[in-house]
Design a protein around this motif. Structure first.
Motif, PDB file in Angstrom:
ATOM      1  N   MET A   1       0.843  -1.184   0.000  1.00 24.95           N
ATOM      2  CA  MET A   1       0.000   0.000   0.000  1.00 24.95           C
ATOM      3  C   MET A   1       0.882   1.239   0.000  1.00 24.95           C
ATOM      4  SD  MET A   1      -3.040   1.230   2.566  1.00 24.95           S
ATOM      5  CE  MET A   1      -4.144   0.001   1.921  1.00 24.95           C
ATOM      6  N   SER A   2       0.398   2.255  -0.639  1.00 28.93           N
ATOM      7  CA  SER A   2       1.119   3.517  -0.755  1.00 28.93           C
ATOM      8  C   SER A   2       0.848   4.420   0.440  1.00 28.93           C
ATOM      9  CB  SER A   2       0.670   4.216  -2.031  1.00 28.93           C
ATOM     10  OG  SER A   2       1.105   5.541  -2.059  1.00 28.93           O
ATOM     11  N   ASP A   3       1.785   5.326   0.712  1.00 27.02           N
ATOM     12  CA  ASP A   3       1.591   6.346   1.745  1.00 27.02           C
ATOM     13  C   ASP A   3       0.776   7.528   1.219  1.00 27.02           C
ATOM     14  OD1 ASP A   3       3.050   4.898   3.597  1.00 27.02           O
ATOM     15  OD2 ASP A   3       4.926   5.914   3.120  1.00 27.02           O
ATOM     16  N   GLU A   4       0.544   7.580  -0.088  1.00 24.13           N
ATOM     17  CA  GLU A   4      -0.212   8.673  -0.690  1.00 24.13           C
ATOM     18  C   GLU A   4      -1.641   8.674  -0.170  1.00 24.13           C
ATOM     19  OE1 GLU A   4       0.805  11.020  -3.026  1.00 24.13           O
ATOM     20  OE2 GLU A   4       2.824  10.255  -2.794  1.00 24.13           O
ATOM     21  N   ARG A   5      -2.218   9.875  -0.090  1.00 25.87           N
ATOM     22  CA  ARG A   5      -3.606  10.033   0.349  1.00 25.87           C
ATOM     23  C   ARG A   5      -4.327  10.990  -0.590  1.00 25.87           C
ATOM     24  NH1 ARG A   5      -4.676   7.685   5.134  1.00 25.87           N
ATOM     25  NH2 ARG A   5      -2.903   7.184   6.440  1.00 25.87           N
ATOM     26  N   ARG A   6      -5.631  10.851  -0.618  1.00 28.48           N
ATOM     27  CA  ARG A   6      -6.484  11.674  -1.473  1.00 28.48           C
ATOM     28  C   ARG A   6      -6.200  13.168  -1.293  1.00 28.48           C
ATOM     29  NH1 ARG A   6     -11.582  10.591  -3.553  1.00 28.48           N
ATOM     30  NH2 ARG A   6     -11.520   8.591  -2.499  1.00 28.48           N
ATOM     31  N   GLY A   7      -6.014  13.614  -0.066  1.00 34.64           N
ATOM     32  CA  GLY A   7      -5.792  15.026   0.220  1.00 34.64           C
ATOM     33  C   GLY A   7      -4.461  15.564  -0.276  1.00 34.64           C
ATOM     34  N   ASP A   8      -3.579  14.697  -0.780  1.00 36.05           N
ATOM     35  CA  ASP A   8      -2.281  15.121  -1.296  1.00 36.05           C
ATOM     36  C   ASP A   8      -2.372  15.694  -2.718  1.00 36.05           C
ATOM     37  OD1 ASP A   8      -1.120  14.183   1.054  1.00 36.05           O
ATOM     38  OD2 ASP A   8      -0.600  12.233   0.187  1.00 36.05           O
ATOM     39  N   TYR A   9      -3.559  15.674  -3.295  1.00 34.40           N
ATOM     40  CA  TYR A   9      -3.744  16.079  -4.687  1.00 34.40           C
ATOM     41  C   TYR A   9      -4.545  17.365  -4.780  1.00 34.40           C
ATOM     42  CZ  TYR A   9      -1.865  11.544  -5.757  1.00 34.40           C
ATOM     43  OH  TYR A   9      -1.032  10.470  -5.843  1.00 34.40           O
ATOM     44  N   ALA A  10      -4.290  18.119  -5.844  1.00 34.17           N
ATOM     45  CA  ALA A  10      -4.904  19.437  -6.020  1.00 34.17           C
ATOM     46  C   ALA A  10      -6.261  19.386  -6.716  1.00 34.17           C
ATOM     47  CB  ALA A  10      -3.947  20.330  -6.819  1.00 34.17           C
ATOM     48  N   GLN A  11      -6.519  18.368  -7.527  1.00 32.88           N
ATOM     49  CA  GLN A  11      -7.734  18.321  -8.345  1.00 32.88           C
ATOM     50  C   GLN A  11      -8.303  16.910  -8.351  1.00 32.88           C
ATOM     51  OE1 GLN A  11      -9.413  20.687  -9.800  1.00 32.88           O
ATOM     52  NE2 GLN A  11     -10.826  19.415 -10.920  1.00 32.88           N
ATOM     53  N   LEU A  12      -9.625  16.791  -8.238  1.00 34.78           N
ATOM     54  CA  LEU A  12     -10.313  15.502  -8.318  1.00 34.78           C
ATOM     55  C   LEU A  12     -11.332  15.529  -9.448  1.00 34.78           C
ATOM     56  CD1 LEU A  12     -11.019  14.731  -4.564  1.00 34.78           C
ATOM     57  CD2 LEU A  12      -9.476  13.481  -6.065  1.00 34.78           C
ATOM     58  N   LEU A  13     -11.458  14.401 -10.160  1.00 36.56           N
ATOM     59  CA  LEU A  13     -12.424  14.275 -11.238  1.00 36.56           C
ATOM     60  C   LEU A  13     -13.011  12.868 -11.200  1.00 36.56           C
ATOM     61  CD1 LEU A  13     -13.626  15.464 -13.967  1.00 36.56           C
ATOM     62  CD2 LEU A  13     -11.766  14.208 -15.083  1.00 36.56           C
ATOM     63  N   PRO A  14     -14.340  12.740 -11.109  1.00 34.98           N
ATOM     64  CA  PRO A  14     -14.943  11.405 -11.197  1.00 34.98           C
ATOM     65  C   PRO A  14     -14.916  10.912 -12.639  1.00 34.98           C
ATOM     66  CG  PRO A  14     -16.645  13.073 -10.860  1.00 34.98           C
ATOM     67  CD  PRO A  14     -15.321  13.785 -10.841  1.00 34.98           C
ATOM     68  N   LYS A 101     -10.819   4.598  -5.195  1.00 36.50           N
ATOM     69  CA  LYS A 101     -12.177   4.078  -5.087  1.00 36.50           C
ATOM     70  C   LYS A 101     -12.990   5.088  -4.287  1.00 36.50           C
ATOM     71  CE  LYS A 101     -11.162  -0.846  -5.265  1.00 36.50           C
ATOM     72  NZ  LYS A 101     -12.237  -1.265  -6.165  1.00 36.50           N
ATOM     73  N   ALA A 102     -14.276   5.171  -4.543  1.00 33.46           N
ATOM     74  CA  ALA A 102     -15.143   6.114  -3.846  1.00 33.46           C
ATOM     75  C   ALA A 102     -15.017   5.937  -2.341  1.00 33.46           C
ATOM     76  CB  ALA A 102     -16.589   5.921  -4.283  1.00 33.46           C
ATOM     77  N   GLY A 103     -14.759   7.048  -1.656  1.00 30.94           N
ATOM     78  CA  GLY A 103     -14.697   7.043  -0.207  1.00 30.94           C
ATOM     79  C   GLY A 103     -13.404   6.512   0.389  1.00 30.94           C
ATOM     80  N   MET A 104     -12.489   6.045  -0.427  1.00 28.11           N
ATOM     81  CA  MET A 104     -11.237   5.497   0.091  1.00 28.11           C
ATOM     82  C   MET A 104     -10.159   6.583   0.105  1.00 28.11           C
ATOM     83  SD  MET A 104     -12.122   2.475   0.841  1.00 28.11           S
ATOM     84  CE  MET A 104     -10.592   1.683   1.236  1.00 28.11           C
ATOM     85  N   ASP A 105      -9.310   6.544   1.138  1.00 31.42           N
ATOM     86  CA  ASP A 105      -8.269   7.557   1.288  1.00 31.42           C
ATOM     87  C   ASP A 105      -6.962   7.165   0.603  1.00 31.42           C
ATOM     88  OD1 ASP A 105      -7.545  10.108   2.289  1.00 31.42           O
ATOM     89  OD2 ASP A 105      -6.437   9.162   3.921  1.00 31.42           O
ATOM     90  N   HIS A 106      -6.715   5.860   0.461  1.00 30.69           N
ATOM     91  CA  HIS A 106      -5.495   5.380  -0.195  1.00 30.69           C
ATOM     92  C   HIS A 106      -5.808   5.009  -1.642  1.00 30.69           C
ATOM     93  CE1 HIS A 106      -2.899   5.318   3.326  1.00 30.69           C
ATOM     94  NE2 HIS A 106      -3.929   4.868   4.014  1.00 30.69           N
ATOM     95  N   PRO A 107      -4.866   5.230  -2.555  1.00 29.14           N
ATOM     96  CA  PRO A 107      -5.134   4.997  -3.978  1.00 29.14           C
ATOM     97  C   PRO A 107      -5.185   3.516  -4.343  1.00 29.14           C
ATOM     98  CG  PRO A 107      -2.850   5.623  -3.668  1.00 29.14           C
ATOM     99  CD  PRO A 107      -3.512   5.753  -2.321  1.00 29.14           C
TER     100      PRO A 107
END
Length: 148
Positions: A1-14, A101-107
């Motif tokens: 698993m990666s240490d990256e998290r959703r909040g580490d990114y500037a832009q989100l697109l479904p 994935k929807a609602g998940m914090d790790h990629p």
């Protein structure tokens, strides 16, 4: 698993998966992840950077791409694509991408994609147009070790 998290990114697109994205094993085939990268990046460049894919003088060509897979997607999931810029040069940019994935914090997957901007006719590197550069700068994520 990666240490990256959703909040580490500037832009989100479904990005909705399609029935055709699934392979015989019942999950999204690995090649589709690169299509998600293209969709995420080019949606930003067109909407925010003014990229004219049909007639603009400057276009981006892929010079390098990679993907690390941690979990799979399956139709009818919605991929939440996250985008940031790790490096912005005179004529190139390195995007860093997380697919969540929807609602998940790790990629579920992490990718890198390098665009070199070129003159459409000559196919020679050219300076990133100002409007596009401004849009890319908004995605630039500074890291503490960037100054080393």
């Amino acid at each position: 698993m990666s240490d990256e998290r959703r909040g580490d990114y500037a832009q989100l697109l479904p990005i909705p998966t399609r029935w055709a994205d699934n392979d015989i094993y019942g999950h999204v085939n690995n090649v589709e992840y690169y299509a998600y990268f293209d969709t995420l990046i080019n949606t930003w460049l067109i909407a925010e950077g003014g990229l004219d894919i049909h007639g603009g003088e400057t276009i981006g060509v892929c010079a390098e791409s990679s993907c690390r897979y941690y979990a799979s997607f399956s139709f009818p999931e919605v991929v939440e694509g996250a985008l940031r810029v790790g490096h912005l040069g005179r004529s190139s940019v390195r995007y860093e991408i997380g697919l969540f994935k929807a609602g998940m914090d790790h990629p579920a997957a992490l990718g890198e994609f390098v665009h070199v901007f070129v003159d459409r006719e000559q196919r020679r590197p050219t300076e990133i147009p100002q409007r596009m550069r401004a849009a890319l700068e908004r995605l630039l994520v500074e890291r503490p070790d960037d100054d080393l």
